[in-house]
Design an enzyme around this catalytic site. Sequence first.
Site, PDB file in Angstrom:
ATOM      1  N   SER A  39      57.675   2.653  32.460  1.00  0.00           N
ATOM      2  CA  SER A  39      56.428   2.978  31.772  1.00  0.00           C
ATOM      3  C   SER A  39      55.587   1.746  31.434  1.00  0.00           C
ATOM      4  O   SER A  39      54.409   1.876  31.146  1.00  0.00           O
ATOM      5  CB  SER A  39      56.726   3.755  30.489  1.00  0.00           C
ATOM      6  OG  SER A  39      57.640   3.033  29.690  1.00  0.00           O
ATOM      7  N   ASP A 321      52.705   2.929  20.625  1.00  0.00           N
ATOM      8  CA  ASP A 321      53.525   4.051  20.139  1.00  0.00           C
ATOM      9  C   ASP A 321      54.898   3.477  19.764  1.00  0.00           C
ATOM     10  O   ASP A 321      54.996   2.281  19.494  1.00  0.00           O
ATOM     11  CB  ASP A 321      53.580   5.193  21.184  1.00  0.00           C
ATOM     12  CG  ASP A 321      54.196   4.771  22.510  1.00  0.00           C
ATOM     13  OD1 ASP A 321      54.841   3.689  22.565  1.00  0.00           O
ATOM     14  OD2 ASP A 321      54.055   5.520  23.490  1.00  0.00           O
ATOM     15  N   HIS A 324      55.889   1.335  23.327  1.00  0.00           N
ATOM     16  CA  HIS A 324      55.035   0.565  24.235  1.00  0.00           C
ATOM     17  C   HIS A 324      54.062  -0.352  23.516  1.00  0.00           C
ATOM     18  O   HIS A 324      53.465   0.053  22.510  1.00  0.00           O
ATOM     19  CB  HIS A 324      54.243   1.526  25.131  1.00  0.00           C
ATOM     20  CG  HIS A 324      55.131   2.443  25.888  1.00  0.00           C
ATOM     21  ND1 HIS A 324      55.346   3.751  25.523  1.00  0.00           N
ATOM     22  CD2 HIS A 324      55.905   2.221  26.974  1.00  0.00           C
ATOM     23  CE1 HIS A 324      56.211   4.301  26.361  1.00  0.00           C
ATOM     24  NE2 HIS A 324      56.576   3.399  27.247  1.00  0.00           N
TER      25      HIS A 324
END
Length: 352
Positions: A39, A321, A324
């Site tokens: 991610s 978040d 990340h």
Amino acid sequence: MTYSNNLNFCCLLLPFLATFQALVAGEPKVPCFFIFGDSLVDNGNNINRNTTAKVNYLPYGIDFPAGPTGRFNNGRNIADIIAELLGFDKYIAPFANATTQDILRGVNYGSGGCGILDQTGQLFGDVINFNEQLSNHEVVISRMAELLGSESVAKGHLSKCIYSVGMGNNDYLANYLPQYHSATTPQTPQQFASLLIAQYSKQLRRLYDDGARKVAVFALGELGCIPQQLAAYGASNGSSCVETSNNVVQRFNENLKILIHDLNSNLADAEFVYTKDTSSDESYGNISNLIEPCCEVSAVDGQCVAGGAACSNRDAYMFWDSFHPTEAANLISAKIAYSYMSPLFADSLAIW
Ligand SMILES: *[C@@H]1O[C@H](CO)[C@@H](O)[C@H](O)[C@H]1NC(C)=O
Ligand SMILES: *[C@@H]1O[C@H](CO)[C@@H](O)[C@H](O)[C@H]1NC(C)=O
Ligand SMILES: *[C@@H]1O[C@H](CO)[C@@H](O)[C@H](O)[C@H]1NC(C)=O
Ligand SMILES: *[C@@H]1O[C@H](CO)[C@@H](O)[C@H](O)[C@H]1NC(C)=O
């Protein structure tokens, strides 16, 4: 002006002019950039897949010109910024919809939730683990060979590209640290690091066999400092991070350094570079909040709540978040990573 003066002018300055024009004209430092990862680099590959690791909704992308694209933060990810630093005028296309023309300048195979181990990604549904990213790369190579006329021409092109590989975050965050903290773990930290590195070694050799020669392999960051770890386990005494988690992950990095050295010693013409995106003396610039997520996060999965709030001073936050970094943090990390990667393109300035 005499003829000989003219000649001097021509011959001394032309190489500089050629370099200068290449930079001014926006020619990238390398012809192509291939990205493998999770991610931290995913730029949309998960959005049409059946997975919980999917963030194509606001407030993700709130600072990205195209809005939510599946990138896991408010703006650009680290791969986007490194592509800019390399001089590409467009971001590297996601595998999910890279066109035939796109693939000559590289492909981004990144997939949120993926891992070195196939079982890691299964925890999130249908994500693209490193083995499958390599299979996708082999599909791209076949298309490229067709386009360029032969496999050997394609291999020649592929040998000039830069590759970045960043894997292992989810193997730890989803697949090991929870068990480790439950104290019923079947594997010691060193056993788990060895398992990952053995698999990683096979995968990086496969990438080499597919024609890669200049490869930046990312070390893991201090996972014990992310909001998810702090919320789950609490900061260690005298630290703002979960030090047991950091120590576990550090085993991976130590083993990775040895692996990189082995690959460079054993694979002809290989240039693997151990790459970090943090440094001990780094300046966080305007980032003052190092522990709280900027967006309103879900207690279930640590991702931003769809349509939820986001802080307005996003440049002051390290984390977007629970997992990340923000674009502001990525800007700092990408510059550090780029300097680690620089041996891979130092010898290919402007002429390739
Ligand atoms: C593919 O490209 C289209 C148009 O450029 C874009 O809207 C779409 O989101 C892309 N899909 C993925 C998976 O990135
Ligand atoms: C998506 O994955 C979930 C969990 O694995 C499964 O229950 C569901 O049937 C899948 N949905 C589709 C459309 O395949
Ligand atoms: C932190 O320090 C306190 C007081 O010295 C002690 O009771 C506690 O066990 C320590 N916690 C950890 C995680 O080391
Ligand atoms: C810090 O913030 C100031 C004011 O917004 C801005 O001018 C400056 O460029 C920022 N510095 C960094 C390193 O982002």
